[in-house]
Design a protein around this motif. Structure first.
Motif, PDB file in Angstrom:
ATOM      1  N   PRO A  85       0.818  -1.218   0.000  1.00 35.57           N
ATOM      2  CA  PRO A  85       0.000   0.000   0.000  1.00 35.57           C
ATOM      3  C   PRO A  85       0.851   1.268   0.000  1.00 35.57           C
ATOM      4  O   PRO A  85       0.435   2.284  -0.566  1.00 35.57           O
ATOM      5  N   ASP A  86       2.014   1.231   0.626  1.00 37.97           N
ATOM      6  CA  ASP A  86       2.891   2.408   0.626  1.00 37.97           C
ATOM      7  C   ASP A  86       3.316   2.767  -0.795  1.00 37.97           C
ATOM      8  O   ASP A  86       3.424   3.955  -1.139  1.00 37.97           O
ATOM      9  N   ALA A  87       3.585   1.766  -1.619  1.00 30.38           N
ATOM     10  CA  ALA A  87       3.953   2.028  -3.009  1.00 30.38           C
ATOM     11  C   ALA A  87       2.745   2.491  -3.813  1.00 30.38           C
ATOM     12  O   ALA A  87       2.832   3.440  -4.607  1.00 30.38           O
ATOM     13  N   LEU A  88       1.607   1.848  -3.628  1.00 28.93           N
ATOM     14  CA  LEU A  88       0.412   2.216  -4.382  1.00 28.93           C
ATOM     15  C   LEU A  88      -0.015   3.652  -4.079  1.00 28.93           C
ATOM     16  O   LEU A  88      -0.503   4.363  -4.956  1.00 28.93           O
ATOM     17  N   ARG A  89       0.169   4.059  -2.824  1.00 32.62           N
ATOM     18  CA  ARG A  89      -0.193   5.426  -2.446  1.00 32.62           C
ATOM     19  C   ARG A  89       0.565   6.440  -3.298  1.00 32.62           C
ATOM     20  O   ARG A  89      -0.012   7.403  -3.816  1.00 32.62           O
ATOM     21  N   LEU A  90       1.873   6.218  -3.449  1.00 34.75           N
ATOM     22  CA  LEU A  90       2.680   7.131  -4.250  1.00 34.75           C
ATOM     23  C   LEU A  90       2.317   7.031  -5.731  1.00 34.75           C
ATOM     24  O   LEU A  90       2.123   8.049  -6.410  1.00 34.75           O
ATOM     25  N   CYS A  91       2.222   5.818  -6.249  1.00 36.04           N
ATOM     26  CA  CYS A  91       1.933   5.639  -7.668  1.00 36.04           C
ATOM     27  C   CYS A  91       0.609   6.270  -8.053  1.00 36.04           C
ATOM     28  O   CYS A  91       0.470   6.859  -9.132  1.00 36.04           O
ATOM     29  N   GLY A  92      -0.386   6.169  -7.179  1.00 32.54           N
ATOM     30  CA  GLY A  92      -1.685   6.730  -7.485  1.00 32.54           C
ATOM     31  C   GLY A  92      -1.679   8.243  -7.592  1.00 32.54           C
ATOM     32  O   GLY A  92      -2.558   8.822  -8.231  1.00 32.54           O
ATOM     33  N   LEU A  93      -0.704   8.886  -6.992  1.00 30.79           N
ATOM     34  CA  LEU A  93      -0.595  10.334  -7.068  1.00 30.79           C
ATOM     35  C   LEU A  93       0.152  10.790  -8.305  1.00 30.79           C
ATOM     36  O   LEU A  93      -0.016  11.925  -8.757  1.00 30.79           O
ATOM     37  N   VAL A  94       0.997   9.905  -8.874  1.00 25.85           N
ATOM     38  CA  VAL A  94       1.896  10.296  -9.970  1.00 25.85           C
ATOM     39  C   VAL A  94       1.463   9.709 -11.307  1.00 25.85           C
ATOM     40  O   VAL A  94       1.597  10.358 -12.346  1.00 25.85           O
ATOM     41  N   THR A  95       0.968   8.497 -11.324  1.00 25.70           N
ATOM     42  CA  THR A  95       0.639   7.828 -12.579  1.00 25.70           C
ATOM     43  C   THR A  95      -0.849   7.490 -12.618  1.00 25.70           C
ATOM     44  O   THR A  95      -1.511   7.383 -11.580  1.00 25.70           O
ATOM     45  N   GLN A  96      -1.370   7.278 -13.829  1.00 25.70           N
ATOM     46  CA  GLN A  96      -2.782   6.944 -14.013  1.00 25.70           C
ATOM     47  C   GLN A  96      -2.933   5.891 -15.096  1.00 25.70           C
ATOM     48  O   GLN A  96      -2.055   5.735 -15.951  1.00 25.70           O
ATOM     49  N   GLY A  97      -4.062   5.189 -15.052  1.00 29.50           N
ATOM     50  CA  GLY A  97      -4.365   4.181 -16.050  1.00 29.50           C
ATOM     51  C   GLY A  97      -5.597   4.543 -16.858  1.00 29.50           C
ATOM     52  O   GLY A  97      -6.125   5.658 -16.783  1.00 29.50           O
ATOM     53  N   LEU A  98      -6.081   3.587 -17.621  1.00 33.72           N
ATOM     54  CA  LEU A  98      -7.295   3.812 -18.402  1.00 33.72           C
ATOM     55  C   LEU A  98      -8.478   4.100 -17.491  1.00 33.72           C
ATOM     56  O   LEU A  98      -9.322   4.947 -17.798  1.00 33.72           O
ATOM     57  N   PHE A  99      -8.534   3.386 -16.380  1.00 34.56           N
ATOM     58  CA  PHE A  99      -9.555   3.615 -15.365  1.00 34.56           C
ATOM     59  C   PHE A  99      -8.875   3.886 -14.035  1.00 34.56           C
ATOM     60  O   PHE A  99      -7.697   3.589 -13.843  1.00 34.56           O
ATOM     61  N   GLY A 100      -9.623   4.447 -13.116  1.00 32.87           N
ATOM     62  CA  GLY A 100      -9.155   4.662 -11.761  1.00 32.87           C
ATOM     63  C   GLY A 100     -10.356   4.700 -10.839  1.00 32.87           C
ATOM     64  O   GLY A 100     -11.422   4.175 -11.169  1.00 32.87           O
ATOM     65  N   PHE A 101     -10.184   5.328  -9.684  1.00 31.83           N
ATOM     66  CA  PHE A 101     -11.242   5.368  -8.677  1.00 31.83           C
ATOM     67  C   PHE A 101     -11.500   6.805  -8.244  1.00 31.83           C
ATOM     68  O   PHE A 101     -10.602   7.644  -8.248  1.00 31.83           O
ATOM     69  N   GLU A 102     -12.735   7.060  -7.863  1.00 32.98           N
ATOM     70  CA  GLU A 102     -13.038   8.331  -7.219  1.00 32.98           C
ATOM     71  C   GLU A 102     -12.207   8.431  -5.941  1.00 32.98           C
ATOM     72  O   GLU A 102     -12.043   7.440  -5.227  1.00 32.98           O
ATOM     73  N   PRO A 103     -11.658   9.597  -5.630  1.00 33.34           N
ATOM     74  CA  PRO A 103     -10.779   9.711  -4.452  1.00 33.34           C
ATOM     75  C   PRO A 103     -11.430   9.191  -3.184  1.00 33.34           C
ATOM     76  O   PRO A 103     -12.571   9.533  -2.857  1.00 33.34           O
ATOM     77  N   GLY A 104     -10.721   8.332  -2.482  1.00 30.15           N
ATOM     78  CA  GLY A 104     -11.192   7.812  -1.209  1.00 30.15           C
ATOM     79  C   GLY A 104     -12.226   6.720  -1.300  1.00 30.15           C
ATOM     80  O   GLY A 104     -12.767   6.295  -0.276  1.00 30.15           O
ATOM     81  N   THR A 105     -12.527   6.242  -2.510  1.00 23.04           N
ATOM     82  CA  THR A 105     -13.513   5.174  -2.679  1.00 23.04           C
ATOM     83  C   THR A 105     -12.991   4.180  -3.704  1.00 23.04           C
ATOM     84  O   THR A 105     -11.952   4.376  -4.321  1.00 23.04           O
ATOM     85  N   LEU A 106     -13.753   3.119  -3.910  1.00 24.04           N
ATOM     86  CA  LEU A 106     -13.484   2.173  -4.989  1.00 24.04           C
ATOM     87  C   LEU A 106     -14.536   2.292  -6.089  1.00 24.04           C
ATOM     88  O   LEU A 106     -14.759   1.344  -6.843  1.00 24.04           O
ATOM     89  N   ALA A 107     -15.160   3.467  -6.174  1.00 22.97           N
ATOM     90  CA  ALA A 107     -16.090   3.740  -7.272  1.00 22.97           C
ATOM     91  C   ALA A 107     -15.276   3.995  -8.531  1.00 22.97           C
ATOM     92  O   ALA A 107     -14.507   4.949  -8.605  1.00 22.97           O
ATOM     93  N   ARG A 108     -15.422   3.131  -9.490  1.00 21.87           N
ATOM     94  CA  ARG A 108     -14.582   3.162 -10.689  1.00 21.87           C
ATOM     95  C   ARG A 108     -14.994   4.311 -11.617  1.00 21.87           C
ATOM     96  O   ARG A 108     -16.169   4.646 -11.734  1.00 21.87           O
ATOM     97  N   ARG A 109     -14.004   4.903 -12.297  1.00 15.76           N
ATOM     98  CA  ARG A 109     -14.280   5.958 -13.271  1.00 15.76           C
ATOM     99  C   ARG A 109     -13.231   5.916 -14.372  1.00 15.76           C
ATOM    100  O   ARG A 109     -12.079   5.508 -14.135  1.00 15.76           O
ATOM    101  N   PRO A 110     -13.585   6.311 -15.587  1.00 14.90           N
ATOM    102  CA  PRO A 110     -12.586   6.374 -16.654  1.00 14.90           C
ATOM    103  C   PRO A 110     -11.627   7.543 -16.408  1.00 14.90           C
ATOM    104  O   PRO A 110     -12.046   8.618 -15.981  1.00 14.90           O
ATOM    105  N   ILE A 111     -10.354   7.323 -16.677  1.00 12.50           N
ATOM    106  CA  ILE A 111      -9.343   8.366 -16.491  1.00 12.50           C
ATOM    107  C   ILE A 111      -8.725   8.706 -17.852  1.00 12.50           C
ATOM    108  O   ILE A 111      -9.129   9.652 -18.498  1.00 12.50           O
ATOM    109  N   LEU A 112      -7.760   7.908 -18.300  1.00 15.00           N
ATOM    110  CA  LEU A 112      -7.185   8.142 -19.628  1.00 15.00           C
ATOM    111  C   LEU A 112      -8.120   7.661 -20.720  1.00 15.00           C
ATOM    112  O   LEU A 112      -8.072   8.154 -21.844  1.00 15.00           O
ATOM    113  N   ALA A 113      -8.948   6.687 -20.419  1.00 12.37           N
ATOM    114  CA  ALA A 113      -9.962   6.243 -21.374  1.00 12.37           C
ATOM    115  C   ALA A 113     -11.181   7.144 -21.276  1.00 12.37           C
ATOM    116  O   ALA A 113     -11.538   7.623 -20.200  1.00 12.37           O
ATOM    117  N   ARG A 114     -11.801   7.377 -22.417  1.00 16.12           N
ATOM    118  CA  ARG A 114     -13.107   8.041 -22.417  1.00 16.12           C
ATOM    119  C   ARG A 114     -14.200   7.006 -22.225  1.00 16.12           C
ATOM    120  O   ARG A 114     -15.127   7.194 -21.436  1.00 16.12           O
TER     121      ARG A 114
END
Length: 569
Positions: free
Chosen positions: A472-501
């Motif tokens: 989790p310590d690594a994921l915390r940093l990666c989530g602030l710097v890098t992004q994928g096609l999808f991600g999550f609403e901050p503080g939840t696991l509600a999925r949302r498109p990020i780089l993907a439309r």
């Protein structure tokens, strides 16, 4: 920079080019450390025009002998379109794409990391923050990528520190050297809870501890198992034997997982009703029954013996049931559970980094699972199998509700706890929230009137690339710097498109076509295109490619869990 102008050996070319080419509010490095320089992105090769490509170049991995993975082929059809062809239907595919280990990097960055793992400490992502400096053994400084505040980056500067000992982290928090800390130990938490200037916030976990009913006639009856489910005071058990921040589960799936908690909630504790039901079934309370546990922690069960002892005492007090705790070597325990050969009762856990119900239901009730609970729950197995081709979020939630009701009905296991953790912050830090996956949105918090937020955690990540990191310590940093096609609403696991439309499925959920957002760039100015998506996936998928080949022993655990197989040449 797009990869594969002809095929993936271009990664090798890119690697060669890359090889050539204190106290809050102001944190200070320790006296023995050399202040880290401001990070400047490594020189990059010129961005080449996009060229459509695919991997494997011909055919599908699904037809390869011995291949067991989910992913069959990736095609970068044009600069903004990526098509994924799977070996079997998968309605959870967008949730897989949201894992931070599947962040998209420029193909040049991938080549640099393959050539030098430390390049992950200067990697250019597309997240809300960029790496400004890194002091080995002490801290990383992140600067907001955009000039103006955004909901994910309210604070301009974040400083993440690491200190292994919880007591040392707590001391930094109490003397205001940091604004917040992760994972105080029990002693530290007790002290922190007495200080009015500090606030403790729980973090839900992505795991469930459960009691399972093993083989043999004693617990073969459904009414007997339901009675045992009524006999356990799960709230008291969580308080007695699980870490702070743990929750009493409503279902086998943690409720942090969106769409996971449909259907009726689990049975409430009712000792007298349990005793009466056991009497009606003529259950033998004079006999002694084994309670098997592994001799070391397993995912979802951080202290097996402590939980077993607390449960043993409850069963004796609540219904007069006598059990003996049998502590087994983990390998023997796991083999016996898998074969369905444990008689009596046993404790186990299930955990997943996939933020979808199938991440928890598959290991327990998938087609190839042969445990005693799975054999007794054929209706549950059938309902879980039907989830594979359901892609509509509401349809999946409804189907999961059916599964949860089926598990409750047959009561082949009792969900005991969702093990969790806590963070602690100074009371003037507003907007604090946590993520069950560890992707705590530190940038959404405001540290009073201070210009930066300083947070301390247990370990130092290897960098801001999380393909080969799992903590989790690594994921915390990666989530602030890098992004994928999808991600999550901050503080939840509600999925949302990020780089993907959008990512649209075929009717049978075996083909997913993703359209990228236009105009997105990495923080070094390089454009994000479909070739970068393909490169980021193939770098982990194909063991012969430079990144994975350079780290043969690295734990690419997320890829292996999410997709279940790799290409080996």
């Amino acid at each position: 920079m797009s990869i594969m102008r002809r095929a993936l050996p271009a990664l090798v070319v890119a690697a060669l080019v890359a090889g050539a080419c204190g106290s809050n509010p102001v944190i200070t490095p320790p006296p023995s450390a050399t202040p880290a320089p401001t990070v400047t992105p490594a020189p990059s090769i010129s961005e080449a025009p996009f060229v459509a490509t695919a991997w494997p170049p011909d055919g599908s991995a699904c037809t390869l002998p011995g291949y067991t993975g989910l992913l069959g082929r990736i095609e970068a059809l044009d600069a903004r379109t990526v098509r994924f062809t799977l070996c079997r239907p998968d309605g959870a595919f967008p949730a897989r794409l949201a894992h931070p280990a599947l962040a998209v990097l420029d193909s040049t960055s991938i080549a640099r990391i393959a050539a030098d793992r430390r390049a992950a400490r200067t990697v250019a992502g597309s997240g809300p923050y960029r790496i400004a400096s890194w002091v080995d053994g002490d801290n990383v400084v992140l600067e907001r990528a955009a000039p103006d505040p955004t909901p994910e980056a309210v604070t301009k500067t974040l400083v993440i520190r690491w200190t292994a000992e919880p007591a040392a982290r707590a001391a930094e928090l109490k003397d205001a050297s940091v604004d917040g800390m992760d994972a105080p130990g029990p002693t530290e938490l007790e002290a922190i809870s007495t200080l009015p200037e500090l606030v403790v916030t729980p973090r839900a976990g992505m795991a469930t501890a459960f009691l399972a009913f093993g083989s043999g006639p004693a617990f073969a009856g459904t009414r007997v198992r339901r009675a045992l489910a009524l006999s356990i005071d799960r709230a008291a058990l969580v308080d007695a034997a699980f870490p702070a921040g743990s929750l009493v589960p409503a279902h086998v799936i943690p409720c942090a997982v969106v769409g996971g908690c449909g259907g009726r909630a689990w049975y409430d504790f009712n000792g007298p009703a349990a005793v009466a039901a056991l009497a009606d079934e003529q259950f033998d309370l004079e006999a002694t029954y084994p309670l098997h546990v592994p001799d070391q922690p397993v995912p979802g069960l951080p202290d097996p013996v402590a939980v077993a002892n607390a449960l043993r005492d409850q069963l004796a007090a609540n219904i007069g049931l006598t059990v003996t705790v049998d502590v087994m070597p983990l390998a023997a325990f796991r083999k016996a559970v898998g074969a369905g050969s444990l008689a009596g009762l046993y404790l186990d856990g299930v955990a997943s980094s996939l933020a979808d119900p199938v991440g928890f239901l598959g290991p327990l009730f998938g087609d190839d699972v042969r445990t005693t609970p799975a054999r007794r729950a054929t209706a549950v197995k059938a309902a879980v199998a039907s989830l594979a081709s359901v892609t509509d979020p509401q349809g999946r939630a409804d189907a999961v509700g059916v599964v949860n009701d089926a598990i409750r009905s047959v009561a082949v296991m009792v969900p005991l706890a969702n093990p969790g953790s806590v963070v602690a912050f100074h009371g003037d830090v507003t907007g604090v929230s946590t993520s069950a996956m560890g992707l705590d949105p530190l940038g959404s918090a405001t540290p009073g009137d201070r210009p930066q937020l300083v947070f301390t955690q247990a370990t130092e990540p290897d960098g801001a690339y999380c393909g080969d990191q799992a903590s989790p310590d690594a994921l915390r940093l990666c989530g602030l710097v890098t992004q994928g096609l999808f991600g999550f609403e901050p503080g939840t696991l509600a999925r949302r498109p990020i780089l993907a439309r959008t990512c649209d499925p075929s009717p049978d959920a075996t083909v997913w076509t993703c359209t990228l957002r236009s105009g997105r760039t990495f923080t070094d100015g390089m454009a994000i295109d479909a070739g970068d998506v393909l490169a980021s996936f193939v770098a982990q998928w194909d063991r012969t490619q430079p990144l994975r080949a350079a780290e043969p022993e690295a734990p690419f655990a997320a890829w292996d869990e999410l997709f279940g197989g790799t290409l080996d040449g």
